[in-house]
Design a protein around this motif. Structure first.
Motif, PDB file in Angstrom:
ATOM      1  N   TYR A 240     130.177  23.756  13.704  1.00  0.00           N
ATOM      2  CA  TYR A 240     131.185  23.894  14.748  1.00  0.00           C
ATOM      3  C   TYR A 240     130.543  24.745  15.832  1.00  0.00           C
ATOM      4  O   TYR A 240     130.026  25.810  15.516  1.00  0.00           O
ATOM      5  CB  TYR A 240     132.421  24.614  14.237  1.00  0.00           C
ATOM      6  CG  TYR A 240     133.029  24.008  12.996  1.00  0.00           C
ATOM      7  CD1 TYR A 240     133.921  22.941  13.094  1.00  0.00           C
ATOM      8  CD2 TYR A 240     132.744  24.522  11.739  1.00  0.00           C
ATOM      9  CE1 TYR A 240     134.484  22.393  11.957  1.00  0.00           C
ATOM     10  CE2 TYR A 240     133.310  23.972  10.602  1.00  0.00           C
ATOM     11  CZ  TYR A 240     134.167  22.920  10.708  1.00  0.00           C
ATOM     12  OH  TYR A 240     134.731  22.376   9.585  1.00  0.00           O
ATOM     13  N   ARG A 241     130.572  24.280  17.054  1.00  0.00           N
ATOM     14  CA  ARG A 241     129.898  25.054  18.090  1.00  0.00           C
ATOM     15  C   ARG A 241     130.734  25.071  19.367  1.00  0.00           C
ATOM     16  O   ARG A 241     131.210  24.034  19.824  1.00  0.00           O
ATOM     17  CB  ARG A 241     128.525  24.436  18.380  1.00  0.00           C
ATOM     18  CG  ARG A 241     127.732  25.147  19.451  1.00  0.00           C
ATOM     19  CD  ARG A 241     126.276  24.691  19.455  1.00  0.00           C
ATOM     20  NE  ARG A 241     126.144  23.239  19.347  1.00  0.00           N
ATOM     21  CZ  ARG A 241     126.205  22.415  20.378  1.00  0.00           C
ATOM     22  NH1 ARG A 241     126.374  22.878  21.586  1.00  0.00           N
ATOM     23  NH2 ARG A 241     126.078  21.124  20.194  1.00  0.00           N
ATOM     24  N   SER A 242     130.915  26.261  19.924  1.00  0.00           N
ATOM     25  CA  SER A 242     131.611  26.381  21.205  1.00  0.00           C
ATOM     26  C   SER A 242     130.665  27.027  22.193  1.00  0.00           C
ATOM     27  O   SER A 242     130.027  28.034  21.870  1.00  0.00           O
ATOM     28  CB  SER A 242     132.831  27.294  21.100  1.00  0.00           C
ATOM     29  OG  SER A 242     133.700  26.848  20.104  1.00  0.00           O
ATOM     30  N   ASN A 243     130.612  26.469  23.373  1.00  0.00           N
ATOM     31  CA  ASN A 243     129.884  27.146  24.438  1.00  0.00           C
ATOM     32  C   ASN A 243     130.916  27.919  25.244  1.00  0.00           C
ATOM     33  O   ASN A 243     131.815  27.329  25.829  1.00  0.00           O
ATOM     34  CB  ASN A 243     129.155  26.119  25.304  1.00  0.00           C
ATOM     35  CG  ASN A 243     128.348  26.798  26.382  1.00  0.00           C
ATOM     36  OD1 ASN A 243     128.873  27.126  27.438  1.00  0.00           O
ATOM     37  ND2 ASN A 243     127.077  27.037  26.104  1.00  0.00           N
ATOM     38  N   LEU A 253     130.012  36.955  33.095  1.00  0.00           N
ATOM     39  CA  LEU A 253     129.320  38.103  32.509  1.00  0.00           C
ATOM     40  C   LEU A 253     128.244  37.642  31.535  1.00  0.00           C
ATOM     41  O   LEU A 253     127.153  38.189  31.480  1.00  0.00           O
ATOM     42  CB  LEU A 253     130.310  39.008  31.784  1.00  0.00           C
ATOM     43  CG  LEU A 253     131.478  39.555  32.613  1.00  0.00           C
ATOM     44  CD1 LEU A 253     132.465  40.280  31.725  1.00  0.00           C
ATOM     45  CD2 LEU A 253     130.944  40.492  33.685  1.00  0.00           C
ATOM     46  N   VAL A 254     128.595  36.646  30.722  1.00  0.00           N
ATOM     47  CA  VAL A 254     127.658  36.176  29.697  1.00  0.00           C
ATOM     48  C   VAL A 254     128.097  34.793  29.245  1.00  0.00           C
ATOM     49  O   VAL A 254     129.284  34.457  29.297  1.00  0.00           O
ATOM     50  CB  VAL A 254     127.613  37.174  28.515  1.00  0.00           C
ATOM     51  CG1 VAL A 254     128.967  37.335  27.885  1.00  0.00           C
ATOM     52  CG2 VAL A 254     126.605  36.752  27.447  1.00  0.00           C
ATOM     53  N   THR A 255     127.144  33.953  28.867  1.00  0.00           N
ATOM     54  CA  THR A 255     127.441  32.628  28.329  1.00  0.00           C
ATOM     55  C   THR A 255     126.657  32.458  27.042  1.00  0.00           C
ATOM     56  O   THR A 255     125.510  32.884  26.955  1.00  0.00           O
ATOM     57  CB  THR A 255     127.018  31.527  29.318  1.00  0.00           C
ATOM     58  OG1 THR A 255     127.757  31.699  30.515  1.00  0.00           O
ATOM     59  CG2 THR A 255     127.286  30.133  28.761  1.00  0.00           C
ATOM     60  N   LYS A 256     127.298  31.878  26.015  1.00  0.00           N
ATOM     61  CA  LYS A 256     126.587  31.722  24.744  1.00  0.00           C
ATOM     62  C   LYS A 256     127.197  30.587  23.940  1.00  0.00           C
ATOM     63  O   LYS A 256     128.395  30.334  24.013  1.00  0.00           O
ATOM     64  CB  LYS A 256     126.682  33.031  23.944  1.00  0.00           C
ATOM     65  CG  LYS A 256     125.917  33.024  22.624  1.00  0.00           C
ATOM     66  CD  LYS A 256     126.004  34.404  21.988  1.00  0.00           C
ATOM     67  CE  LYS A 256     125.583  34.541  20.558  1.00  0.00           C
ATOM     68  NZ  LYS A 256     124.678  33.762  19.879  1.00  0.00           N
ATOM     69  N   ASP A 257     126.344  29.919  23.158  1.00  0.00           N
ATOM     70  CA  ASP A 257     126.821  28.990  22.132  1.00  0.00           C
ATOM     71  C   ASP A 257     127.195  29.813  20.920  1.00  0.00           C
ATOM     72  O   ASP A 257     126.334  30.500  20.366  1.00  0.00           O
ATOM     73  CB  ASP A 257     125.676  28.056  21.702  1.00  0.00           C
ATOM     74  CG  ASP A 257     125.640  26.789  22.531  1.00  0.00           C
ATOM     75  OD1 ASP A 257     126.671  26.481  23.159  1.00  0.00           O
ATOM     76  OD2 ASP A 257     124.593  26.123  22.535  1.00  0.00           O
ATOM     77  N   ILE A 258     128.447  29.763  20.495  1.00  0.00           N
ATOM     78  CA  ILE A 258     128.756  30.484  19.263  1.00  0.00           C
ATOM     79  C   ILE A 258     129.021  29.497  18.143  1.00  0.00           C
ATOM     80  O   ILE A 258     129.513  28.395  18.356  1.00  0.00           O
ATOM     81  CB  ILE A 258     129.929  31.473  19.409  1.00  0.00           C
ATOM     82  CG1 ILE A 258     131.218  30.739  19.738  1.00  0.00           C
ATOM     83  CG2 ILE A 258     129.639  32.540  20.427  1.00  0.00           C
ATOM     84  CD1 ILE A 258     132.413  31.651  19.625  1.00  0.00           C
TER      85      ILE A 258
END
Ligand code: HEM
Lengths: 456, 275
Positions: A240-243, A253-258
């Protein structure tokens, strides 16, 4: 131990009560037994569900005793408080005695006890006592903290000691328990834990806290740019992945694949991939297939809207959509739940799984109803937490392990190597005692004698 | 491949049980020696099977340590138990403990072979995709295995007559109460350290995956209950009149909690984010 002569006061009785190991055993077992309750009664559900399972009377009793949130109840916390007081008082009480053992003013070796100790290793050497003395002494000096030599008739004794400090290990263990309780307290006072569902492409600034029915403003927006699920060949979920991006005043501020096990941590706030779901697109088609003829009729529909059953036979309203639904243990995937009101009949509920268009045959109606042309939009379910107590708890974890290792596997040992000439032969005997009467002296004596035997 | 190895290992462990009991009843030392070597062979096979299973999972393209479901955990439990037992036997030169310990590792393997325990190699669901999985499972099961041996020595302690008479017949062959008591204590200390490590690695992992190190879910709570029982055992030893029998009883109670943490929790209502 305190001196008996200054006792007598009630305060002293209270002190002794809180210093006792008897209380420790009672509290630890009480915590164990009461903890069972919360594993049998599901915690923190809605009153409605409890009422349905337990009935009015039992519900009232359980509720009064805080059984539905027992790990945060006053009585469970009270038990923890007693444990904490017990640890503190007990440690204060014993520390001065331990201190005297670790830092004695005049160290003494209990020679008689050492020589008569239960586990003893003896062997003979060809040389005279004096000729092995230097060898033995240099080994002992290297491996023991303190040692001394005492002359004996026809020989000498080497007395040595090490590991006094290991008696502090148990204080580390007890202190670590205090740290964990403290860390938990900090977390519950200053931290929070909540959830938020965010559809793809949208943002949220507020989360729903798990305690109470409160919401919390984060002070920034969480934007879900993209959500993806992937599956293994056998259909089990792989990832399961959310960007996501955190946005404040229009600035990212910040962007990440969690992913699960790979959260976003930002300024003390942690964002975790926790669940997911999908919502049906606004418009879709409802298909009525006449069982007798196979003829199909289609109508446009949306959630909550009335749909006419062909032939003016009645109306269908689809009230709700569930993105995962299990029926008799089978996962049906996404389903619509609706009400079918046919003329001259009682209204009935219908279940329309999107992926199983023939499912509605089970109802044995004139028409089989299914849904098609459905577009989904996905949302990601995020868990959002902040817990400033974590570092304190983690220090407790490390201390607990180090402390346990020291207390269990390192010893305060006093040994005696007796080298005596007897009938023209030199006899060596290794014996010793371990602090706190631990088992394992036999192994220590054997190891030391093996080393001494093979010295060159 | 690994599946066949494990069925052979189950059979070998069954043989060790028979040999340990026979060696004990007939007081024949060659039977005891045989029992030890058979157990060593079983444990070696058990370990090799785990390695093969690990390799097989990579060949299937879903590589992960063989510690991810009930079947694999039972096999690993058996392996740790046999390993710890052999260590004790070697160190204390005592084979009679084998009578209590060998049925435990045999039963764990036998249970794993039941049809209702899914023995397939499955891919890891997202929640399990973490290096903490390995640390967590290994430490927990080493702890459980030590507690299982302590359970064995406690049972032997309890069936031995209290008055210190050597006892007659088979009972008389049980080691000294002092030795049993020492062994129980040693095993409980070892188990306590590893259970603590297991709970701690689990907490750190939970904090990694769900943002909380403790959530009072039934499995977590039962591991804490187990930990609290053994903590009280360690302290009860310090109380006058609590050495010996009561400690052995607490150790049995602790092991019941271990078993419940392991198997019973599935009977309780609980919530998990991912199934
Ligand atoms: C959750 C709480 C606690 C834990 C995890 C804990 C842990 C331990 C451990 C692992 C030991 C070593 C046992 C051994 O040597 O076999 C120990 C010893 C001891 N504990 Fe605790 N303990 C706790 C609470 C307490 C409390 C509340 C007291 C207060 C009376 C206490 C008093 C003692 C004493 C007197 C010893 C023996 C120390 C020695 O051998 O010098 N403990 N504890």
């Amino acid at each position: 131990m305190r001196d008996k002569s200054d006792s007598g006061g009630m305060l002293d009785g209270v002190w002794r009560f809180f210093a006792s190991v008897r209380l420790t055993v009672a509290v630890l077992l009480s915590l164990a037994v009461t903890s069972i309750i919360g594993t049998v009664i599901p915690q923190n559900m809605t009153p409605f569900l409890y009422l349905r399972s337990y009935g009015e009377g039992l519900y009232r009793v359980f509720d009064a005793l805080d059984m539905f949130d027992m790990y945060h109840s006053w009585w469970f916390r009270f038990l923890l408080l007693i444990l904490v007081v017990n640890i503190i008082i007990c440690s204060i009480n014993r520390l001065s005695a331990t201190w005297k053992i670790i830092f004695p003013k005049t160290p003494v070796f209990p020679v008689v006890r050492l020589k008569q100790a239960k586990h003893k290793e003896t062997w003979q050497v060809a040389d005279s006592p004096e000729s092995v003395k230097n060898r033995f002494l240099s080994y002992i000096a290297k491996n023991y903290r303190t040692h001394e030599v005492q002359p004996e008739k026809d020989g000498f004794l080497i007395l040595a000691e090490k590991g006094r400090w290991t008696r502090l290990g148990v204080y580390a263990v007890h202190f670590s328990v205090l740290l964990m309780v403290l860390g938990g307290l900090i977390g519950s006072l200053l931290g929070f834990e909540g959830f938020v569902n965010i559809p793809e492409g949208e943002s949220a600034a507020r989360i729903r806290l798990i305690t109470g029915n409160a919401e919390k403003d984060l002070g920034f927006l969480i934007r879900c740019n993209d959500f993806d699920i992937s599956y293994y060949e056998n259909g089990m979920p792989r990832e399961y992945r959310s960007n996501i991006s955190l946005v404040k005043d229009g600035n990212v501020l910040v962007t990440k694949d969690i992913r699960v096990n790979d959260p976003l941590r930002f300024a003390g706030v942690n964002i975790f991939q926790s669940s997911w779901g999908r919502t049906p697109g606004k418009r879709f088609k409802v298909v009525f297939t006449e069982e007798s003829s196979g003829v199909t009729y289609e109508s446009e529909a949306s959630l909550g809207e009335e749909v006419q059953v062909p032939g003016d036979k009645g109306v269908l309203i689809l009230d709700d959509f569930k993105s995962e639904f299990s029926f008799k243990g089978v996962n049906l995937g996404g389903v619509f739940i609706g009400r079918l009101a046919l003329k001259d009949q009682e209204p009935t509920n219908v279940l329309l799984p999107v992926e199983f268009p023939r499912f509605d045959r089970m109802r044995r109606g004139e028409h089989v109803i299914s849904v098609s042309d459905l577009a989904y939009s996905y949302y990601t379910g995020l868990q959002v937490t902040r817990d400033p107590g974590v570092p304190v708890v983690y220090v407790g974890f490390v201390l607990m392990i180090i402390g346990c290792y020291i207390t269990f596997f390192m010893f305060h040992q006093k040994v005696c190597v007796a080298v005596i000439e007897k009938d023209g032969q030199t006899q060596v005997a290794v014996s010793g005692i371990l602090g706190k009467n631990r088992p394992g002296m036999a192994a220590v004596a054997k190891q030391l004698s093996n080393r001494l035997k093979h010295l060159r | 491949m690994s599946a066949e190895i494990f069925s052979i290992v189950t059979f070998i462990y069954g043989l060790s049980v028979i040999l340990y009991v026979a060696a004990w009843v007939f007081k024949k030392s060659f039977l005891g020696g045989l029992a030890t070597w058979v157990t060593v062979a079983g444990a070696a096979g058990n370990g090799a099977g785990l390695v093969f299973r690990w390799i097989e999972s990579y060949q299937m393209g879903i590589g992960h340590a063989p510690l991810s479901n009930l079947y694999e955990s039972l096999v690993f439990f058996s392996f740790s138990l046999a390993g710890i037992y052999l260590f004790i036997e070697f160190r204390y030169k005592m084979k009679s403990i084998g009578v209590a310990a060998s049925p435990l590792f045999f039963l764990a393997m036998a249970y794993a072979s039941l049809p209702k325990v899914n023995s397939g190699i499955q891919p890891l669901i997202p929640a399990l995709q973490s290096n903490w999985l390995i640390a967590h499972v290994i430490t927990c099961f080493l702890g459980y295995a030590a507690f299982a041996v302590a359970f064995g020595t406690s049972l032997m302690f309890l069936v031995k007559p209290v008055d210190g008479r050597p006892g007659t017949g088979i009972i008389g062959l049980i080691p000294d109460s002092d030795i049993l008591d020492d062994l129980t204590h040693q095993m409980v200390m070892f188990g306590f350290l590893f259970l603590s490590l297991g709970i701690i690695t689990g907490s750190v992992w939970a904090n990694q995956a769900w943002g909380r190190y403790w959530g009072w879910d039934p499995k977590e709570t039962w591991s804490l209950i187990t930990w609290l029982i053994y903590a009280s055992l360690l302290h009860a030893r310090l109380m006058r009149g609590w050495q010996g029998k009561r400690i052995a009883l607490l150790s049995c109670l602790g092991f019941i909690a271990v078993i419940f943490t392991y198997f019973g929790v599935n009977l309780l209502p609980g919530l998990h984010s991912y199934q």
